[in-house]
Write a protein that holds these residues in place. Structure first.
Motif, short mmCIF file in Angstrom:
data_model
loop_
_atom_site.label_atom_id
_atom_site.label_comp_id
_atom_site.label_asym_id
_atom_site.label_seq_id
_atom_site.Cartn_x
_atom_site.Cartn_y
_atom_site.Cartn_z
N ARG A 137 5.49 1.88 -0.99
CA ARG A 137 5.48 0.43 -1.11
C ARG A 137 4.77 0.06 -2.39
O ARG A 137 4.00 0.85 -2.93
CB ARG A 137 4.76 -0.22 0.08
N PRO A 138 4.98 -1.16 -2.87
CA PRO A 138 4.30 -1.57 -4.09
C PRO A 138 2.78 -1.47 -3.96
O PRO A 138 2.22 -1.61 -2.88
CB PRO A 138 4.72 -3.04 -4.24
N ALA A 139 2.12 -1.26 -5.08
CA ALA A 139 0.65 -1.26 -5.19
C ALA A 139 -0.02 -0.31 -4.20
O ALA A 139 -0.97 -0.67 -3.53
CB ALA A 139 0.11 -2.68 -5.02
N GLU A 140 0.49 0.91 -4.11
CA GLU A 140 -0.11 1.95 -3.27
C GLU A 140 -0.17 1.58 -1.79
O GLU A 140 -0.97 2.13 -1.05
CB GLU A 140 -1.51 2.34 -3.75
N LEU A 141 0.63 0.64 -1.36
CA LEU A 141 0.69 0.25 0.04
C LEU A 141 1.83 1.01 0.69
O LEU A 141 2.95 0.99 0.19
CB LEU A 141 0.92 -1.26 0.15
N ARG A 142 1.52 1.71 1.78
CA ARG A 142 2.57 2.45 2.45
C ARG A 142 2.39 2.36 3.96
O ARG A 142 1.28 2.19 4.46
CB ARG A 142 2.63 3.90 2.01
N LEU A 143 3.50 2.46 4.65
CA LEU A 143 3.50 2.48 6.10
C LEU A 143 3.72 3.90 6.58
O LEU A 143 4.43 4.67 5.93
CB LEU A 143 4.61 1.58 6.65
N ARG A 144 3.09 4.21 7.70
CA ARG A 144 3.28 5.53 8.30
C ARG A 144 3.18 5.40 9.81
O ARG A 144 2.55 4.48 10.33
CB ARG A 144 2.25 6.52 7.77
N ALA A 145 3.78 6.35 10.49
CA ALA A 145 3.67 6.39 11.95
C ALA A 145 2.23 6.74 12.31
O ALA A 145 1.61 7.60 11.69
CB ALA A 145 4.63 7.42 12.52
N GLY A 146 1.69 6.03 13.28
CA GLY A 146 0.33 6.27 13.73
C GLY A 146 0.31 6.91 15.11
O GLY A 146 1.34 7.07 15.75
N GLY A 147 -0.89 7.26 15.55
CA GLY A 147 -1.05 7.88 16.85
C GLY A 147 -2.49 7.78 17.31
O GLY A 147 -3.31 7.06 16.72
N ALA A 148 -2.81 8.54 18.34
CA ALA A 148 -4.15 8.50 18.93
C ALA A 148 -5.24 8.82 17.91
O ALA A 148 -6.36 8.29 18.02
CB ALA A 148 -4.23 9.45 20.12
N ASP A 149 -4.94 9.64 16.92
CA ASP A 149 -5.93 9.97 15.89
C ASP A 149 -6.32 8.76 15.03
O ASP A 149 -7.31 8.82 14.31
CB ASP A 149 -5.40 11.08 14.97
N ASP A 150 -5.55 7.70 15.11
CA ASP A 150 -5.81 6.50 14.31
C ASP A 150 -6.60 5.43 15.07
O ASP A 150 -6.84 4.35 14.53
CB ASP A 150 -4.48 5.89 13.83
N LEU A 151 -7.02 5.72 16.30
CA LEU A 151 -7.71 4.71 17.11
C LEU A 151 -8.99 4.18 16.47
O LEU A 151 -9.28 2.98 16.59
CB LEU A 151 -8.00 5.23 18.51
N ASP A 152 -9.74 5.04 15.79
CA ASP A 152 -10.96 4.54 15.13
C ASP A 152 -10.61 3.48 14.09
O ASP A 152 -11.26 2.44 14.01
CB ASP A 152 -11.74 5.68 14.46
N ASP A 153 -9.56 3.74 13.30
CA ASP A 153 -9.12 2.76 12.30
C ASP A 153 -8.57 1.51 12.96
O ASP A 153 -8.84 0.39 12.50
CB ASP A 153 -8.08 3.37 11.35
N VAL A 154 -7.80 1.65 14.02
CA VAL A 154 -7.25 0.50 14.74
C VAL A 154 -8.38 -0.40 15.21
O VAL A 154 -8.36 -1.61 15.01
CB VAL A 154 -6.36 0.95 15.92
N MET A 155 -9.40 0.19 15.82
CA MET A 155 -10.51 -0.60 16.34
C MET A 155 -11.31 -1.26 15.21
O MET A 155 -11.71 -2.42 15.31
CB MET A 155 -11.42 0.25 17.22
N ARG A 156 -11.51 -0.53 14.11
CA ARG A 156 -12.23 -1.10 12.97
C ARG A 156 -11.48 -2.29 12.39
O ARG A 156 -12.06 -3.35 12.14
CB ARG A 156 -12.42 -0.01 11.90
N ILE A 157 -10.17 -2.13 12.22
CA ILE A 157 -9.35 -3.19 11.65
C ILE A 157 -9.31 -4.39 12.59
O ILE A 157 -9.46 -5.54 12.17
CB ILE A 157 -7.93 -2.67 11.36
N MET A 158 -9.12 -4.13 13.88
CA MET A 158 -9.04 -5.22 14.84
C MET A 158 -10.36 -5.99 14.92
O MET A 158 -10.37 -7.22 14.97
CB MET A 158 -8.64 -4.68 16.22
#
Length: 160
Positions: free
Chosen positions: A7-28
């Motif tokens: 994606r433009p400007a180093e922005l990219r999407l990727r499939a997430g999973g249980a290993d991403d829960l720390d980031d999900v909670m931080r972002i939320m």
């Protein structure tokens, strides 16, 4: 999502999973003001991830998670359950990319009805409307804030 997409400007999407829960909670925690009662708990997020039809998409900027979208598709219906972008990452297009990706994934899975709920007054409503979502209903006093106040939820559906 088969692979991470550039994606433009180093922005990219990727499939997430249980290993991403720390980031999900931080972002939320960063993105959802506690005064509205919109955020999910860690156990709610962890509990839904293994269910059939559930997908988590992460938005990374310079290899740092700045946003996510949690969705569930069952048969011909897909719901955007949660979406958030950390405050410092807002305005970079991550929210729009996550919404567009939700729509594309839902359509690819055969969903013909796409919907979401959002707190009445949430600034994200304009993002959803620009993607083609329109109001279809209201849930009175759906969100309960920490101070006990209640806030309505608006149900939006995609019309195109």
């Amino acid at each position: 999502m088969n692979a991470a997409r550039a994606r433009p400007a180093e922005l990219r999407l990727r499939a997430g999973g249980a290993d991403d829960l720390d980031d999900v909670m931080r972002i939320m925690t960063d993105a959802f003001p506690p005064c509205f009662g919109e955020a999910w708990t860690r156990s709610q997020c962890a509990g839904i991830l293994p269910l059939a039809g559930v997908s988590l998409t992460m938005a990374d900027h310079d290899q740092h998670a700045i946003g996510f979208a949690l969705a569930r598709t069952i048969m011909d219906e897909s719901e955007l359950l949660l979406i958030a972008v950390e405050v410092a990452g807002q305005g970079q297009g991550a929210g729009r990319l996550l919404v567009e990706d939700f729509i594309a994934q839902a359509r690819a899975q055969g969903a013909s009805r796409l919907h979401l709920e959002v707190r009445d007054g949430n600034s994200a409503v304009s993002l959803y409307q620009s993607a083609g979502f329109v109001p279809a209903g209201r849930r009175r006093a759906y969100y309960k804030a920490a101070d006990g106040r209640r806030h309505d939820a608006v149900t939006l559906v995609l019309v195109r």
